[in-house]
Design an enzyme around this catalytic site. Structure first.
Site, PDB file in Angstrom:
ATOM      1  N   LYS A  77       0.963  -0.911   0.436  1.00 37.17           N
ATOM      2  CA  LYS A  77       0.677  -0.195   0.407  1.00 37.17           C
ATOM      3  C   LYS A  77       0.796   0.922   0.158  1.00 37.17           C
ATOM      4  O   LYS A  77       0.735   2.544  -0.337  1.00 37.17           O
ATOM      5  CB  LYS A  77      -1.084   0.582   0.932  1.00 37.17           C
ATOM      6  CG  LYS A  77      -2.198  -0.980   1.052  1.00 37.17           C
ATOM      7  CD  LYS A  77      -3.609  -1.153   2.143  1.00 37.17           C
ATOM      8  CE  LYS A  77      -4.705  -1.716   1.616  1.00 37.17           C
ATOM      9  NZ  LYS A  77      -3.885  -3.393   1.958  1.00 37.17           N
TER      10      LYS A  77
HETATM   11  C1  LIG Z   1      -4.722  -4.124   0.904  1.00 37.13           C
HETATM   12  C2  LIG Z   1      -3.620  -5.127   1.034  1.00 37.13           C
HETATM   13  C3  LIG Z   1      -4.185  -6.591  -0.026  1.00 37.13           C
HETATM   14  C4  LIG Z   1      -5.984  -6.312  -0.649  1.00 37.13           C
HETATM   15  O1  LIG Z   1      -6.275  -5.258  -2.005  1.00 37.13           O
HETATM   16  P1  LIG Z   1      -6.573  -5.031  -2.868  1.00 37.13           P
HETATM   17  O2  LIG Z   1      -6.120  -3.636  -3.267  1.00 37.13           O
HETATM   18  O3  LIG Z   1      -7.668  -4.199  -1.646  1.00 37.13           O
HETATM   19  O4  LIG Z   1      -7.216  -6.206  -3.764  1.00 37.13           O
HETATM   20  C5  LIG Z   1      -3.457  -7.546   0.027  1.00 37.13           C
HETATM   21  N1  LIG Z   1      -2.578  -7.931   1.004  1.00 37.13           N
HETATM   22  C6  LIG Z   1      -2.386  -6.757   1.843  1.00 37.13           C
HETATM   23  C7  LIG Z   1      -1.231  -7.014   2.290  1.00 37.13           C
HETATM   24  C8  LIG Z   1      -2.811  -5.576   2.027  1.00 37.13           C
HETATM   25  O5  LIG Z   1      -2.834  -4.666   2.724  1.00 37.13           O
END
Ligand SMILES: *Cc1c(COP(=O)(O)O)cnc(C)c1O
Length: 461
Positions: free
Chosen positions: A110
């Site tokens: 993220k």
């Molecule tokens: C947020 C997150 C996801 C999911 O990603 P999306 O874009 O919401 O589909 C997967 N793995 C981790 C570690 C995350 O923090």
């Protein structure tokens, strides 16, 4: 490039306006009015660029308002904070490629999007002489990545609510030890649902929202999708031998943001053959791809908590393209979702959906087994979210040299699971060491709207 809403009520707005609007004012999601195309010659050129230049080339095709030098500066500032010289290393393991997207300041993928968004906010606010107070609720990962995206930034405060005793120790430490005066962590004596409804209540007081310039950082900001598109190109160039060859990509999915960015790059001309959605037992998207059944169920807690989601907000963006860019059909579907808790996708639309994506789901047991197998076969440690991707690829017989699994979190963020499965503690990267010794700052509050409002009023910019 101009932006419009998936529901048709907003159009012709600039990239900057889209960033500041977040959610479209008609309740839809913002998308670019056109999708730029890259041909093989363009791709060859892009393949030779370092990460920041690649990001510039892609992002600049989606915006006009920000002068080139300023955009380049924002990008450089964003990605200088990643602790791996390769930005996103693509390794060989489990018979495939694993793209480590987690070398940002909070060790979650993220960061790639939220570091960019934070710098964009700062730039736009400075230009417009405005202030922003971000209010959010988190059950874990998003909170710390959002906080690190804006900590120390001018004209921004962030207020982050989290449920008492319900987030992991590392996650709480990451949020509360930034020592930044513009970061306010609020430990709410209640559940995550309490936190979320508090945030909703405060946002629905429009007068209060206006007075304190409240805003959100959620996964629906198009700038986040844009920043995520860049690494699909990056990963592609590190997997193929010659531009033009195909790859498959497997994406651990919750809110559909990451995999939607991949879908966009495919539309832009990146040769991705199979784009795979990997879910845990919160399988709404797997059910949708397999049977056209997008129906909301209860959330089940799993060992990949960032994917414990039932409403995949970004799915609306995909629906827009699935419905052939017909905004009234998107609006109808979203209305149906609200009243019936489901959207039924059948007939030729299901056929299209199945050409765009494949999907698979993974149980907690299967995640653990996968972590164990990858470690014994490749001497490589993956986290539970990445394990969903690896397991899904195995299920669909995608294991191959040109299949890339996206690794979305550093295994050290889940030390208990890793220890249970491998009987060793994962190695802690520098940014996760000594968190215990740092100064913590957090305010404990009852789940009460007026207490929260008083706190914001007292501390807002
Ligand atoms: C947020 C997150 C996801 C999911 O990603 P999306 O874009 O919401 O589909 C997967 N793995 C981790 C570690 C995350 O923090």
């Amino acid at each position: 490039m101009k932006y419009k809403s998936t529901r048709g009520g907003v159009s012709g707005i600039s990239f900057e306006e889209a960033v500041m609007m977040g959610l479209a004012s008609d309740g839809g999601l913002l998308i670019p009015e056109k999708i730029p195309l890259f041909n093989e010659k363009d791709l060859k050129h892009l393949s030779e660029l370092p990460y920041t230049k690649l990001a510039y080339e892609i992002i600049s095709r989606f915006q006009e308002g920000i002068p080139s030098d300023d955009l380049m500066q924002i990008i450089q500032k964003t990605y200088s904070r990643f602790d791996n010289v390769n930005m996103i290393p693509v390794r060989k393991a489990a018979g495939m490629r694993i793209a480590e997207l987690y070398h940002g300041p909070t060790y979650s993928f993220k960061d790639i999007a939220l570091q960019f968004l934070g710098n964009l906010f700062e730039y736009i606010l400075e230009k417009r002489k405005q202030k922003l107070n971000i209010l959010g609720a988190t059950s874990g990962d998003t909170g710390s990545a959002a906080i690190y995206g804006v900590k120390g930034k001018k004209n921004i405060n962030i207020f982050m609510l989290y449920p008492s005793n319900r987030v992991s120790n590392i996650q709480e430490l990451q949020m509360t030890t930034t020592e930044s005066s513009n970061v306010f962590c609020l430990e709410v004596t209640g559940s995550f649902d309490n936190c979320q409804s508090l945030v909703k209540d405060v946002f629905s007081d429009l007068e209060f929202k206006e007075e304190y310039s409240l805003g959100a950082v959620n996964s629906i900001n198009f700038a986040r999708i844009l920043a995520q598109m860049v690494y699909y190109f990056w990963i592609y160039f590190r997997t193929i031998r010659r531009v033009g060859e195909d790859i498959n990509v497997v994406v651990p999915t919750g809110n559909f943001g990451n995999v939607f960015a991949g879908y966009m790059t495919k539309k832009m001309g990146l040769p991705i053959t199979k784009l795979m959605i990997a879910t845990n037992r919160n399988n709404i998207l797997t059910r949708t791809v397999k049977f056209g059944d997008y129906s909301i169920e209860r959330v089940h807690p799993t060992i990949s908590p960032a994917m414990d989601i039932q409403i995949a907000s970004n799915f609306e963006r995909y629906l827009y393209y699935l419905y052939n860019e017909d905004c009234s059909k998107v609006s109808e579907a979203m209305e149906r979702l609200k009243t019936d808790k489901e959207i039924d996708i059948r007939g030729h639309l299901l056929g299209q959906l199945q050409r765009d994506f494949i999907a698979g789901e993974t149980s907690d047991e299967e995640m653990k087994n996968t972590i164990r197998q990858v470690f014994s076969k490749s001497d490589y440690v993956i986290d539970p979210h990445t394990a969903c991707a690896v397991h899904a690829a195995e299920q669909m017989e995608l294991v191959a040299d040109n299949t890339v699994c996206l690794s979305t979190a550093h295994p050290a963020k889940f030390p208990e699971v890793i220890h249970e499965v491998l009987s060793v503690w994962p190695e802690m990267p520098s940014g996760l060491q000594n968190l215990e010794e740092r100064q913590r700052r957090s305010e404990r509050i009852n789940p009460d709207e007026s207490i929260l409002k008083d706190f914001i009023a007292k501390n807002a910019k």
